[in-house]
Design a protein around this motif. Structure first.
Motif, PDB file in Angstrom:
ATOM      1  N   ALA A   1     114.114  37.423 152.367  1.00  0.00           N
ATOM      2  CA  ALA A   1     115.353  37.111 151.657  1.00  0.00           C
ATOM      3  C   ALA A   1     115.089  36.687 150.225  1.00  0.00           C
ATOM      4  O   ALA A   1     115.945  36.854 149.363  1.00  0.00           O
ATOM      5  CB  ALA A   1     116.111  36.015 152.397  1.00  0.00           C
ATOM      6  N   THR A   2     113.934  36.104 149.941  1.00  0.00           N
ATOM      7  CA  THR A   2     113.651  35.603 148.603  1.00  0.00           C
ATOM      8  C   THR A   2     112.443  36.327 148.029  1.00  0.00           C
ATOM      9  O   THR A   2     111.349  35.760 147.920  1.00  0.00           O
ATOM     10  CB  THR A   2     113.392  34.090 148.640  1.00  0.00           C
ATOM     11  N   ALA A   3     112.621  37.593 147.665  1.00  0.00           N
ATOM     12  CA  ALA A   3     111.541  38.363 147.062  1.00  0.00           C
ATOM     13  C   ALA A   3     111.205  37.787 145.697  1.00  0.00           C
ATOM     14  O   ALA A   3     112.059  37.242 145.000  1.00  0.00           O
ATOM     15  CB  ALA A   3     111.961  39.824 146.930  1.00  0.00           C
ATOM     16  N   GLU A   4     109.935  37.912 145.302  1.00  0.00           N
ATOM     17  CA  GLU A   4     109.463  37.333 144.053  1.00  0.00           C
ATOM     18  C   GLU A   4     108.805  38.394 143.183  1.00  0.00           C
ATOM     19  O   GLU A   4     108.419  39.461 143.653  1.00  0.00           O
ATOM     20  CB  GLU A   4     108.448  36.222 144.345  1.00  0.00           C
ATOM     21  N   THR A   5     108.674  38.076 141.899  1.00  0.00           N
ATOM     22  CA  THR A   5     107.843  38.871 141.001  1.00  0.00           C
ATOM     23  C   THR A   5     106.436  38.305 141.053  1.00  0.00           C
ATOM     24  O   THR A   5     106.211  37.122 140.780  1.00  0.00           O
ATOM     25  CB  THR A   5     108.379  38.828 139.560  1.00  0.00           C
ATOM     26  N   VAL A   6     105.485  39.145 141.438  1.00  0.00           N
ATOM     27  CA  VAL A   6     104.103  38.720 141.623  1.00  0.00           C
ATOM     28  C   VAL A   6     103.233  39.473 140.622  1.00  0.00           C
ATOM     29  O   VAL A   6     103.247  40.696 140.573  1.00  0.00           O
ATOM     30  CB  VAL A   6     103.624  38.994 143.064  1.00  0.00           C
ATOM     31  N   THR A   7     102.454  38.729 139.841  1.00  0.00           N
ATOM     32  CA  THR A   7     101.670  39.312 138.747  1.00  0.00           C
ATOM     33  C   THR A   7     100.177  39.218 139.027  1.00  0.00           C
ATOM     34  O   THR A   7      99.686  38.198 139.518  1.00  0.00           O
ATOM     35  CB  THR A   7     101.984  38.584 137.419  1.00  0.00           C
ATOM     36  N   TRP A   8      99.467  40.301 138.723  1.00  0.00           N
ATOM     37  CA  TRP A   8      98.016  40.356 138.885  1.00  0.00           C
ATOM     38  C   TRP A   8      97.365  39.410 137.867  1.00  0.00           C
ATOM     39  O   TRP A   8      97.671  39.453 136.681  1.00  0.00           O
ATOM     40  CB  TRP A   8      97.543  41.788 138.684  1.00  0.00           C
ATOM     41  N   VAL A   9      96.423  38.570 138.328  1.00  0.00           N
ATOM     42  CA  VAL A   9      95.857  37.522 137.490  1.00  0.00           C
ATOM     43  C   VAL A   9      94.541  37.911 136.818  1.00  0.00           C
ATOM     44  O   VAL A   9      94.347  37.632 135.626  1.00  0.00           O
ATOM     45  CB  VAL A   9      95.673  36.229 138.308  1.00  0.00           C
ATOM     46  N   PRO A  10      93.547  38.508 137.523  1.00  0.00           N
ATOM     47  CA  PRO A  10      92.243  38.760 136.892  1.00  0.00           C
ATOM     48  C   PRO A  10      92.363  39.571 135.608  1.00  0.00           C
ATOM     49  O   PRO A  10      93.202  40.458 135.489  1.00  0.00           O
ATOM     50  CB  PRO A  10      91.478  39.533 137.968  1.00  0.00           C
ATOM     51  N   THR A  11      91.493  39.266 134.652  1.00  0.00           N
ATOM     52  CA  THR A  11      91.546  39.921 133.352  1.00  0.00           C
ATOM     53  C   THR A  11      90.398  40.891 133.121  1.00  0.00           C
ATOM     54  O   THR A  11      90.328  41.523 132.066  1.00  0.00           O
ATOM     55  CB  THR A  11      91.540  38.868 132.226  1.00  0.00           C
ATOM     56  N   ASN A  12      89.488  41.017 134.071  1.00  0.00           N
ATOM     57  CA  ASN A  12      88.408  42.003 133.936  1.00  0.00           C
ATOM     58  C   ASN A  12      87.783  42.264 135.300  1.00  0.00           C
ATOM     59  O   ASN A  12      87.984  41.511 136.251  1.00  0.00           O
ATOM     60  CB  ASN A  12      87.329  41.514 132.956  1.00  0.00           C
ATOM     61  N   GLY A  13      87.040  43.367 135.395  1.00  0.00           N
ATOM     62  CA  GLY A  13      86.320  43.697 136.613  1.00  0.00           C
ATOM     63  C   GLY A  13      87.209  44.271 137.701  1.00  0.00           C
ATOM     64  O   GLY A  13      88.414  44.466 137.524  1.00  0.00           O
TER      65      GLY A  13
END
Length: 319
Positions: A47-59
């Protein structure tokens, strides 16, 4: 079968020698119908979908590690997933949940591993400099991989790509890997046969592997060119969309060019199989061409791969 239960399938053997129009059976339509049911309420969205963002910046980092995502949790049903960190790669080793959307851009890469791994989402968007690919290449005895996407809509923007070039069977020995592997200087074969060459100025030609795979439902990787330094075969891209596929960028599974040395062959093109209600594109490219053996001293080029695009003719006519 009624007209409404047919999907027209545009199929091409990417060897510049043959093309064929065919009617796929009810399998394509059944896949689309199942997909629509899954993505329109039967997938059990939270019911409460979220925006989820990828965190790693390399590799290269694992999709299924919660610390790699904002909020500390792996994306779940209905979430909108965003991957935009330049020079960072997301390794997907198993099926995703039924996502609300998946968007990738800005030199970030999603890498599929394992043959059955599938990305499920209502909307999949590949924007400028975003890349979706799969692991590879591999030999006959190693694990195979493919890009597999089930969605309602798939959009590849200009500058974005779903790329499986040289990700199929590996060139690793006198005979290239795969059912159509080239021998010595011969190019790999798939939808078309690889190039053959005369040697020592005689009329004896290198032995080539046979053509292979299905025209209307291609899933074979491209076979490798002969000898060390030969081109790897192209990989596999499978996309099922309940509504539209739009390609303004690139979808490719081209065979690899000869990488080094002499007396080597190019890799065969791989497979691209797209199923949708309507297909769109402006200046986009869908390609499974064979690799070049230029500079290989009589090496043969790779044979073309296979491309099939199945769509609903009535819906397409209305576009």
């Amino acid at each position: 079968m009624s007209k409404s239960d047919r999907y027209t399938c545009r199929c091409r053997q990417d060897d510049s020698r043959s093309s064929v129009d065919c009617i796929s059976g009810s399998i394509c339509l059944a896949l689309a119908r199942v997909l629509i049911l899954l993505l329109c309420g039967c997938g059990g969205y939270q019911a409460t979908a979220e925006t989820v963002t990828w965190v790693p910046t390399n590799g290269l980092n694992d999709w299924f590690v919660g610390a790699n995502w904002s909020g500390g949790n792996v994306p779940t049903n209905g979430d909108d997933v965003v991957a935009t960190n330049a020079n960072s790669s997301v390794l997907l080793t198993n099926n995703t949940e039924y996502l609300g959307s998946f968007m990738i851009s800005n030199a970030c890469t999603l890498v599929f591993s394992n043959w059955g791994t599938t990305l499920y989402a209502t909307n999949v968007q590949v924007f400028n400099s975003g890349v979706i690919t799969h692991a590879g290449p591999w030999t006959n005895s190693e694990m195979s991989n493919a890009v597999s996407i089930f969605a309602t809509n798939v959009f590849v923007a200009a500058g974005g790509g779903i790329l499986a070039d040289a990700k199929g069977y590996r060139a690793n020995a006198y005979s290239g890997s795969g059912p159509g592997g080239g021998t010595y200087r011969g190019g790999g074969s798939h939808g078309g046969r690889g190039g053959s060459v005369s040697w020592y100025y005689s009329f004896c030609f290198e032995e080539l592997g046979p053509t292979n795979g299905e025209i209307a439902s291609p899933l074979n990787p491209g076979s490798a060119g002969g000898n060390f330094g030969g081109g790897h075969g192209g990989g596999v891209v499978r996309i099922v969309a309940g509504d539209a596929i739009t390609v303004n960028g690139t979808v490719s599974a081209n065979g690899g060019n000869r990488s080094s040395g002499t007396y080597v062959g190019g890799g065969a093109g791989g497979s691209i199989w797209l199923t949708c209600r309507t297909f769109h594109g402006t200046n986009g490219t869908v390609s499974a061409a064979g690799g070049s053996a230029v500079g290989a001293l009589n090496g043969g080029g790779g044979g073309g791969g296979r491309v099939a695009i199945a769509y609903d003719p009535d819906s397409q006519a209305a576009v």
